[in-house]
Design a protein around this motif. Structure first.
Motif, PDB file in Angstrom:
ATOM      1  N   UNK A 103      42.684  12.304  22.727  1.00 31.27           N
ATOM      2  CA  UNK A 103      43.332  12.222  23.882  1.00 31.27           C
ATOM      3  C   UNK A 103      43.920  12.411  25.263  1.00 31.27           C
ATOM      4  N   UNK A 104      42.886  13.697  25.084  1.00 29.94           N
ATOM      5  CA  UNK A 104      42.342  14.534  26.864  1.00 29.94           C
ATOM      6  C   UNK A 104      41.091  14.159  27.674  1.00 29.94           C
ATOM      7  N   UNK A 105      40.078  13.306  26.493  1.00 34.98           N
ATOM      8  CA  UNK A 105      39.047  12.382  26.935  1.00 34.98           C
ATOM      9  C   UNK A 105      39.481  10.729  27.472  1.00 34.98           C
ATOM     10  N   UNK A 106      40.550  10.868  26.980  1.00 39.99           N
ATOM     11  CA  UNK A 106      41.041   9.296  27.627  1.00 39.99           C
ATOM     12  C   UNK A 106      41.775  10.059  28.960  1.00 39.99           C
ATOM     13  N   UNK A 107      42.685  10.669  28.358  1.00 38.01           N
ATOM     14  CA  UNK A 107      43.545  11.375  30.282  1.00 38.01           C
ATOM     15  C   UNK A 107      42.611  11.937  31.415  1.00 38.01           C
ATOM     16  N   UNK A 108      41.922  12.643  31.148  1.00 34.42           N
ATOM     17  CA  UNK A 108      41.114  13.463  31.768  1.00 34.42           C
ATOM     18  C   UNK A 108      39.477  13.436  31.647  1.00 34.42           C
ATOM     19  N   UNK A 109      39.068  13.019  31.299  1.00 32.89           N
ATOM     20  CA  UNK A 109      37.497  12.735  30.995  1.00 32.89           C
ATOM     21  C   UNK A 109      36.849  11.956  31.698  1.00 32.89           C
ATOM     22  N   UNK A 110      35.949  12.415  32.039  1.00 30.24           N
ATOM     23  CA  UNK A 110      34.389  11.765  33.124  1.00 30.24           C
ATOM     24  C   UNK A 110      32.887  11.117  32.770  1.00 30.24           C
ATOM     25  N   UNK A 111      32.651  10.065  32.777  1.00 27.53           N
ATOM     26  CA  UNK A 111      31.186   9.991  31.889  1.00 27.53           C
ATOM     27  C   UNK A 111      30.413  10.850  33.046  1.00 27.53           C
ATOM     28  N   UNK A 112      29.965  11.345  31.741  1.00 29.14           N
ATOM     29  CA  UNK A 112      27.771  12.104  32.314  1.00 29.14           C
ATOM     30  C   UNK A 112      27.361  11.535  31.346  1.00 29.14           C
ATOM     31  N   UNK A 113      26.125  11.880  31.620  1.00 29.06           N
ATOM     32  CA  UNK A 113      24.756  11.394  30.866  1.00 29.06           C
ATOM     33  C   UNK A 113      25.302  12.429  29.500  1.00 29.06           C
TER      34      UNK A 113
ATOM     35  N   UNK B 158      32.649  14.879  25.495  1.00 32.66           N
ATOM     36  CA  UNK B 158      32.918  14.805  24.296  1.00 32.66           C
ATOM     37  C   UNK B 158      31.253  13.697  23.988  1.00 32.66           C
ATOM     38  N   UNK B 159      30.427  14.058  22.778  1.00 33.51           N
ATOM     39  CA  UNK B 159      29.423  13.132  22.413  1.00 33.51           C
ATOM     40  C   UNK B 159      29.050  12.171  21.757  1.00 33.51           C
ATOM     41  N   UNK B 160      30.061  12.645  20.718  1.00 31.49           N
ATOM     42  CA  UNK B 160      30.080  11.278  19.728  1.00 31.49           C
ATOM     43  C   UNK B 160      31.459  10.487  19.776  1.00 31.49           C
ATOM     44  N   UNK B 161      32.576  10.274  20.399  1.00 30.72           N
ATOM     45  CA  UNK B 161      33.247   9.603  19.965  1.00 30.72           C
ATOM     46  C   UNK B 161      33.818   8.924  19.358  1.00 30.72           C
ATOM     47  N   UNK B 162      32.846   8.253  18.782  1.00 31.54           N
ATOM     48  CA  UNK B 162      33.383   7.428  17.365  1.00 31.54           C
ATOM     49  C   UNK B 162      32.924   7.759  16.225  1.00 31.54           C
TER      50      UNK B 162
END
Length: 236
Positions: free
Chosen positions: A169-179, A226-230
């Motif tokens: 949830x936090x990754x979806x709500x506040x996530x920013x894609x990085x390398x 979050x490196x591996x969301x799956x």
């Protein structure tokens, strides 16, 4: 400017994360001015209490800026976070008029400004402005669904599943894609996470360390990636 409300809570229903329409969304500009004229603005700083469980209740607080954490404290002193509420929402229920006691507490998660609408004034206002009554009913119905969803999560999901769900949830709500992966931009302490999933801070710290060692997360003082969301989804 109308702020799009958002809520942060423990739920399996992603639709609840967006929140209901704002309390004032259906009001005209003049009606908003009228309502706010009956209130009293208050600025509260991070970690400052807004209302306390067991204290006398009178009215509600409309959030203009910042974020308010609402939580319940057990007789043992253990806390469970019910939700974080953002601008556009109101807190201080389930009562909305005067009388009774607060069922839980509210505190500022960061510097915030709110408008206190006392119960007697609110009772008069909803008789004059029907759309305000609709906004209050929509908000109360939404909060009821939120707390029902929280109870279901606490009763049917393991602590590990709840933590994985919250991180997603936090990754979806506040996530920013990085390398390196999805960086959670909003900062939450281990204690904050523990209060949301119904665990101890020590348990959360150990669990995050294990996920870090497995490469699912990258945890540091600057935050969580979050490196591996799956794989995190697999835990849910």
């Amino acid at each position: 400017m109308t702020v799009k409300p958002s809520a942060l809570l423990l739920t399996e229903n992603d639709a609840l994360m967006g929140g209901p329409p704002g309390l004032f969304e259906g009001l005209t500009r003049d009606e908003r001015r009228t309502v706010l004229a009956h209130g009293a603005k208050r600025v509260i700083y991070k970690n400052e209490p807004l209302f306390k469980q067991g204290a006398r209740h009178d009215g509600i607080f409309f959030i203009e800026t910042g974020r308010i954490r609402v939580f319940y404290t057990a007789p043992s002193g253990r806390e469970i976070t019910l939700a974080y509420w953002s601008p556009g929402h109101f807190v201080g229920g389930p009562n909305i008029f005067e009388g009774g006691e607060h069922q839980w507490s509210g505190t500022a998660a960061n510097n915030s400004s709110v408008v206190w609408l006392p119960g007697k004034a609110l009772r008069r206002l909803i008789a004059e402005i029907p759309q305000l009554a609709i906004g209050l009913l929509d908000g109360l119905a939404f909060k009821g669904r939120c707390y029902s969803a929280l109870a279901q999560m606490l009763g049917t999901r393991s602590v590990s599943e709840r933590l994985a769900h919250l991180l997603l949830h936090l990754a979806r709500a506040y996530g920013q894609a990085t390398p390196d992966g999805i960086r959670i931009e909003a900062f939450f302490t281990h204690a904050d996470l523990a209060h949301m999933v119904g665990a101890t801070r020590q348990w959360v710290t150990i669990s995050l360390k294990r996920l870090h060692e497995r490469g699912v997360l990258q945890c540091s003082k600057s935050g969580i990636v979050v490196r591996q969301p799956d794989k995190l989804m697999g835990l849910v």
